[in-house]
Scaffold this active site. Structure first.
Site, mmCIF file in Angstrom:
data_model
loop_
_atom_site.group_PDB
_atom_site.id
_atom_site.type_symbol
_atom_site.label_atom_id
_atom_site.label_comp_id
_atom_site.label_asym_id
_atom_site.label_seq_id
_atom_site.Cartn_x
_atom_site.Cartn_y
_atom_site.Cartn_z
ATOM 1 N N LYS A 182 34.119 51.667 49.334
ATOM 2 C CA LYS A 182 34.828 52.210 48.231
ATOM 3 C C LYS A 182 34.784 51.141 46.928
ATOM 4 O O LYS A 182 35.265 50.175 47.128
ATOM 5 C CB LYS A 182 36.481 51.918 48.492
ATOM 6 N N GLU A 257 36.887 37.961 50.596
ATOM 7 C CA GLU A 257 36.110 37.177 49.738
ATOM 8 C C GLU A 257 36.784 37.124 48.559
ATOM 9 O O GLU A 257 36.827 38.426 47.771
ATOM 10 C CB GLU A 257 34.654 37.513 49.590
ATOM 11 N N CYS A 291 33.040 34.868 40.938
ATOM 12 C CA CYS A 291 33.991 34.333 41.477
ATOM 13 C C CYS A 291 33.714 32.471 41.713
ATOM 14 O O CYS A 291 34.827 31.893 42.052
ATOM 15 C CB CYS A 291 34.372 34.987 42.902
ATOM 16 N N GLU A 388 42.342 31.523 37.093
ATOM 17 C CA GLU A 388 40.851 32.157 37.273
ATOM 18 C C GLU A 388 40.613 32.864 35.740
ATOM 19 O O GLU A 388 41.192 33.931 35.424
ATOM 20 C CB GLU A 388 40.544 33.081 38.188
HETATM 21 N N1 LIG Z 1 34.960 35.478 46.612
HETATM 22 C C1 LIG Z 1 34.008 36.438 46.184
HETATM 23 O O1 LIG Z 1 32.923 36.810 46.893
HETATM 24 C C2 LIG Z 1 34.247 37.379 45.040
HETATM 25 C C3 LIG Z 1 33.248 38.146 44.545
HETATM 26 C C4 LIG Z 1 33.410 38.914 43.371
HETATM 27 C C5 LIG Z 1 34.765 38.949 42.911
HETATM 28 N N2 LIG Z 1 35.793 38.251 43.350
HETATM 29 C C6 LIG Z 1 37.065 38.398 42.841
HETATM 30 O O2 LIG Z 1 37.570 39.592 42.354
HETATM 31 C C7 LIG Z 1 38.057 39.498 41.129
HETATM 32 C C8 LIG Z 1 37.714 40.377 40.186
HETATM 33 O O3 LIG Z 1 37.194 41.663 40.741
HETATM 34 P P1 LIG Z 1 38.021 42.883 40.372
HETATM 35 O O4 LIG Z 1 38.675 43.025 39.023
HETATM 36 O O5 LIG Z 1 37.193 43.954 40.856
HETATM 37 O O6 LIG Z 1 39.222 42.518 41.618
HETATM 38 P P2 LIG Z 1 40.330 43.426 42.130
HETATM 39 O O7 LIG Z 1 40.797 43.051 43.179
HETATM 40 O O8 LIG Z 1 41.041 44.329 40.859
HETATM 41 O O9 LIG Z 1 39.601 45.020 42.480
HETATM 42 C C9 LIG Z 1 38.444 44.870 43.492
HETATM 43 C C10 LIG Z 1 38.307 46.335 44.320
HETATM 44 O O10 LIG Z 1 39.847 46.262 44.745
HETATM 45 C C11 LIG Z 1 40.176 47.674 44.608
HETATM 46 N N3 LIG Z 1 41.647 47.624 44.662
HETATM 47 C C12 LIG Z 1 42.476 47.221 43.513
HETATM 48 N N4 LIG Z 1 43.660 47.162 43.767
HETATM 49 C C13 LIG Z 1 43.879 47.685 44.931
HETATM 50 C C14 LIG Z 1 44.941 48.096 46.263
HETATM 51 N N5 LIG Z 1 45.996 47.724 45.806
HETATM 52 N N6 LIG Z 1 44.479 48.244 47.496
HETATM 53 C C15 LIG Z 1 43.097 48.419 47.755
HETATM 54 N N7 LIG Z 1 42.095 48.222 46.690
HETATM 55 C C16 LIG Z 1 42.453 47.897 45.521
HETATM 56 C C17 LIG Z 1 39.722 48.204 43.226
HETATM 57 O O11 LIG Z 1 39.709 49.318 43.156
HETATM 58 C C18 LIG Z 1 38.254 47.475 43.549
HETATM 59 O O12 LIG Z 1 37.339 48.324 44.273
HETATM 60 C C19 LIG Z 1 38.230 38.044 40.681
HETATM 61 O O13 LIG Z 1 39.390 37.301 41.002
HETATM 62 C C20 LIG Z 1 37.342 37.574 41.395
HETATM 63 O O14 LIG Z 1 37.345 36.167 41.817
HETATM 64 C C21 LIG Z 1 35.653 37.362 44.452
HETATM 65 O O1 LIG Z 2 31.383 36.924 42.206
HETATM 66 C C1 LIG Z 2 31.140 36.636 43.183
HETATM 67 C C2 LIG Z 2 29.874 36.672 43.980
HETATM 68 O O2 LIG Z 2 29.803 36.388 45.083
HETATM 69 C C3 LIG Z 2 29.045 36.023 42.959
HETATM 70 S S1 LIG Z 2 27.352 35.249 43.746
HETATM 71 O O3 LIG Z 2 26.394 35.880 43.248
HETATM 72 O O4 LIG Z 2 27.529 35.602 45.146
HETATM 73 O O5 LIG Z 2 27.704 33.799 43.751
#
Ligand SMILES: NC(=O)c1ccc[n+]([C@@H]2O[C@H](COP(=O)([O-])OP(=O)(O)OC[C@H]3O[C@@H](n4cnc5c(N)ncnc54)[C@H](O)[C@@H]3O)[C@@H](O)[C@H]2O)c1
Ligand SMILES: O=C[C@H](O)CS(=O)(=O)O
Length: 489
Positions: A182, A257, A291, A388
């Site tokens: 998804k 993650e 992230c 963040e």
């Molecule tokens: N740790 C990592 O590897 C990593 C990598 C990328 C992004 N992030 C984190 O993600 C955040 C930004 O990404 P984002 O805005 O897409 O995050 P988000 O959590 O808003 O959305 C991520 C995914 O979750 C889905 N989603 C949203 N609400 C949901 C719910 N209630 N139930 C199920 N699915 C739901 C969204 O449709 C999307 O596909 C930041 O906090 C960033 O740090 C972490």
């Molecule tokens: O935003 C999170 C991703 O994991 C970034 S990275 O390219 O893996 O560092």
């Protein structure tokens, strides 16, 4: 809505379910826009619960066959998928630039990074080793084998629309699992293109499926199904908590993650030019929408003024513009909400005494563009240091001693990535071990690759992706005890 792709089969607006391209059962669609221009790019199938039901049934059938293939057989198909992704690099980069906005060079880099997980786990498919255990009872023989978890789901974010999918689908398929993906509502096109390439590579129908749609709706449907044995989520900590709670009734395996608040510590003895270049990389990649981005920059007071001056001078020269512009280093933020959060963090910091060394306002390049910004005299109490930011804002905080730096760095509920710069070897060991994070960069701002375990602790989640550990998330361990005595006739 032509995107000038060389391979037009990679532009997909339907869902990929059971090996076929099809609209959502209720015909719903959701627009996808280019964040740099606001232009409508696509109208993508908006899947609902009935579509999830169909996908789960297809996944169960496909996984029952796939699990019986050998690791060597899975390796062939994963390697072919890797090769097709690399052959499609330009088109996939175009899709990322168009729907996510990052500069083209970064988009191309993401495709290489995404492909690397496919090649890595193609090889790992051959290494799901078990154990033979010396028995305590001589009449028995003990063994441990590792078997695929089963049907898995992945929910992924918009900031790395290719890599966050292959970092999950690669190990899942290598382990013998099926996966329903998804993708983010913001960036479904890249996910759908990866699915088309998987189909062309020979991934069986139903084994990898991509269902664009509302996270809340599809998340509930995926979490509620006992047939989904594992959920891998990358996204915000807030949503990670929701998914963990929703997965509890069916006790799913979880990989989370989540969010971060990375400290980047510059000690007095650091090589200052190296620290500046590395901080630029750690802070401004993907316009700070990463992230593991440095969210707080802690500079020891002996070099604070020199670092601040030289760092701001370099940051001020970073070009802002659409990812299609080859000179652009800072692309657009993903949404008005993201832009407003960045603006609020800067406003709050200035209102509480921080100074602006460069940037600090929207950029003329467009509604979602924000100037690369350096704030000085930031304190830990300010929102920009506690939350963040997920934008191109570099807050500088001052510290005096190593102990103070460690305390400041660890003063957060997050624990994903941290960075520090020192040429003192003894200090390097002390600091790396004292930082409460899943990943630590020493004298570097770039730590992510396919061979190292990526993941966090505390409120940044659980589990590891990539590395020799990543496939474990998709395997169950089974212990077998055999009585070898001859029972006679
Ligand atoms: N740790 C990592 O590897 C990593 C990598 C990328 C992004 N992030 C984190 O993600 C955040 C930004 O990404 P984002 O805005 O897409 O995050 P988000 O959590 O808003 O959305 C991520 C995914 O979750 C889905 N989603 C949203 N609400 C949901 C719910 N209630 N139930 C199920 N699915 C739901 C969204 O449709 C999307 O596909 C930041 O906090 C960033 O740090 C972490
Ligand atoms: O935003 C999170 C991703 O994991 C970034 S990275 O390219 O893996 O560092």
């Amino acid at each position: 809505m032509a995107l000038n792709l060389a391979n037009t089969s990679l532009f997909r607006q339907d869902a990929f379910i059971d090996g076929t391209w099809r609209p959502a059962l209720d015909g719903a669609r959701r627009p996808v826009h280019n964040p740099a221009t606001g232009a409508l790019v696509a109208q993508v199938a908006e899947c609902g619960t009935p579509d999830v039901t169909h996908a789960i049934a297809a996944a169960i059938t496909a996984q029952a066959e796939w699990r019986n293939r050998t690791g060597a057989q899975r390796q062939v198909i994963l390697t072919r998928w890797h090769d097709l992704v690399m052959d499609s690099l330009d088109d996939l980069a175009t899709l990322i630039v168009t729907e996510q906005g990052k500069p083209r060079a970064e988009a191309a880099g993401e495709i290489r990074y995404a492909a690397s997980f496919l090649l890595w786990f193609a090889a790992e498919a051959m290494r799901a080793y078990g154990d033979i255990i010396p028995p305590t009872n001589p009449a028995t023989r003990l063994s441990v084998i590792r078997q695929p978890v089963g049907v898995c789901a992945a929910i992924t974010p918009w900031n790395f629309p290719a890599a966050m999918i292959t970092r999950k689908a690669g190990p899942a398929l290598a382990a013998g699992c099926a996966m329903i993906v998804k993708p983010s509502e913001e960036t479904p096109l890249t996910a759908l293109a990866l699915a088309e390439l998987a189909r062309q590579a020979g991934v069986p129908a139903g084994l990898l499926q991509v269902l664009p749609g509302d996270g809340v709706t599809l998340g509930k449907a995926l979490c509620a199904s006992p047939d989904i044995r594992k959920l891998s989520f990358t996204g915000s900590t807030q949503v990670g908590r929701i998914l963990m709670a929703q997965s509890a009734p069916t006790l799913k395996r979880l990989s989370l993650e989540l969010g971060g608040n990375a400290p980047l510590i510059v000690f007095d003895d650091a090589h200052i030019e190296q620290a500046i270049k590395s901080t630029i990389a750690a802070k401004f990649r993907n316009a700070g929408q990463t992230c593991v981005c440095a969210n707080r920059i802690l500079v020891q007071d002996g070099i604070y003024d020199e670092f601040a001056t030289r760092f701001a001078r370099v940051v001020a020269k970073l070009r802002v513009g659409p990812g299609s512009n080859p000179d652009a280093a800072i692309g657009p933020l993903i949404s008005t909400q993201a832009r407003d959060k960045v603006e609020e963090h800067v406003r709050d910091a200035v209102a509480h005494g921080a100074g602006i060394l460069c940037g600090g306002a929207r950029d003329a390049a467009g509604d979602l563009f924000y100037q690369p910004t350096v704030l000085q005299d930031v304190t830990p109490a300010m929102r920009v240091a506690r939350e963040e930011t997920f934008g191109p804002v570099a807050p500088l905080l001052r510290f005096h001693t190593e102990a103070e730096a460690i305390a400041m760095a660890n003063d957060t509920e997050y624990g994903l990535a941290a960075y520090f710069f020192t040429r003192d070897h003894a200090r390097a060991h002390r600091v790396a071990e004292a930082l409460e994070y899943g990943m630590v960069g020493h004298n570097t701002g770039l730590i992510s690759n396919e061979v190292a375990p990526f993941g966090g602790i505390k409120q940044s989640g659980m589990g590891r992706e990539g590395s020799r550990y990543g496939i474990d998330e998709y395997l169950n361990m089974k212990y077998i005890c055999t009585d070898i005595t001859d029972p006679g006739a």
